[in-house]
Design a protein around this motif. Structure first.
Motif, PDB file in Angstrom:
ATOM      1  N   CYS A  47       0.932  -1.270   0.150  1.00 41.19           N
ATOM      2  CA  CYS A  47       0.038  -0.053  -0.018  1.00 41.19           C
ATOM      3  C   CYS A  47       0.856   1.234  -0.074  1.00 41.19           C
ATOM      4  O   CYS A  47       0.425   2.206  -0.948  1.00 41.19           O
ATOM      5  CB  CYS A  47      -0.914  -0.229   1.146  1.00 41.19           C
ATOM      6  N   HIS A 104       3.363  -1.702  10.878  1.00 40.91           N
ATOM      7  CA  HIS A 104       2.915  -1.026  10.070  1.00 40.91           C
ATOM      8  C   HIS A 104       1.592  -0.314  10.774  1.00 40.91           C
ATOM      9  O   HIS A 104       1.482   0.950  10.381  1.00 40.91           O
ATOM     10  CB  HIS A 104       2.357  -1.877   8.607  1.00 40.91           C
ATOM     11  N   ALA A 105       0.842  -1.058  11.332  1.00 38.63           N
ATOM     12  CA  ALA A 105      -0.319  -0.199  12.042  1.00 38.63           C
ATOM     13  C   ALA A 105      -0.019   0.742  12.825  1.00 38.63           C
ATOM     14  O   ALA A 105      -0.834   1.751  13.082  1.00 38.63           O
ATOM     15  CB  ALA A 105      -1.184  -1.518  12.655  1.00 38.63           C
ATOM     16  N   HIS A 146      -3.351   4.252   7.530  1.00 42.44           N
ATOM     17  CA  HIS A 146      -4.093   3.275   6.722  1.00 42.44           C
ATOM     18  C   HIS A 146      -3.900   2.027   6.721  1.00 42.44           C
ATOM     19  O   HIS A 146      -3.330   1.445   7.724  1.00 42.44           O
ATOM     20  CB  HIS A 146      -3.633   3.681   5.145  1.00 42.44           C
ATOM     21  N   GLU A 147      -4.814   1.048   6.308  1.00 42.11           N
ATOM     22  CA  GLU A 147      -4.748  -0.327   6.555  1.00 42.11           C
ATOM     23  C   GLU A 147      -3.841  -1.049   5.468  1.00 42.11           C
ATOM     24  O   GLU A 147      -3.693  -0.481   4.401  1.00 42.11           O
ATOM     25  CB  GLU A 147      -6.167  -1.054   6.165  1.00 42.11           C
ATOM     26  N   LEU A 148      -3.310  -2.210   5.970  1.00 46.89           N
ATOM     27  CA  LEU A 148      -2.275  -2.807   5.479  1.00 46.89           C
ATOM     28  C   LEU A 148      -3.002  -3.458   4.128  1.00 46.89           C
ATOM     29  O   LEU A 148      -4.223  -4.379   4.355  1.00 46.89           O
ATOM     30  CB  LEU A 148      -1.595  -3.954   5.990  1.00 46.89           C
ATOM     31  N   LYS A 166      -3.417  -6.374   0.845  1.00 47.81           N
ATOM     32  CA  LYS A 166      -3.074  -7.613   0.945  1.00 47.81           C
ATOM     33  C   LYS A 166      -2.472  -7.755  -0.684  1.00 47.81           C
ATOM     34  O   LYS A 166      -3.101  -7.425  -1.349  1.00 47.81           O
ATOM     35  CB  LYS A 166      -4.276  -8.597   1.151  1.00 47.81           C
TER      36      LYS A 166
END
Length: 124
Positions: free
Chosen positions: A16, A27-28, A33-35, A37
């Motif tokens: 991302c 990352h979080a 933003h969300e990771l 996939k």
């Protein structure tokens, strides 16, 4: 260095934001933003510092090793354990409490050194 997985062998690029992280929790904690996939993962080996890609749709047991240095990066994760205890409970927890028995002033000690080398013979 990751505070969530203590023995992380690779850094993984987040698809991302195109930044490298040691784990999804890292990352979080740092991104807003969300990771995302993906099936194609990009890694950097922490041993040889070289990047490589893996297609996760065709992942095999042989893919658990860095293609450059053969470092096994798929291993059981060591996570930090919360330690709650009373001060002085166990000397292994805090080694500042251990006594320092080293000899000062350059004096050497030997297990075989005799303290008194004079012998008295009583001839009565």
């Amino acid at each position: 260095m990751c505070k969530h997985i203590l023995n992380a062998q690779v850094a993984i690029r987040a698809p991302c934001c195109k930044k490298f992280f040691d784990c999804p929790q890292c990352h979080a904690e740092t991104q807003d933003h969300e990771l995302a996939k993906t099936l194609e993962m990009v890694f950097i080996c922490k041993k040889c510092k070289k990047a490589f890609r893996k297609d996760m749709s065709h992942y095999e047991e042989a893919d658990e090793y860095c293609p450059h240095c053969d470092n096994q990066y798929v291993i059981e994760a060591k996570e930090p354990q919360a330690m709650i205890g009373v001060e002085g409970e166990d000397a292994r927890v805090d080694n500042r409490m251990l006594k320092d028995d080293r000899v000062k002033g350059g004096e050497e000690r030997s297990l075989f050194a005799q303290r008194d080398t004079t012998f008295k013979i009583d001839r009565r």
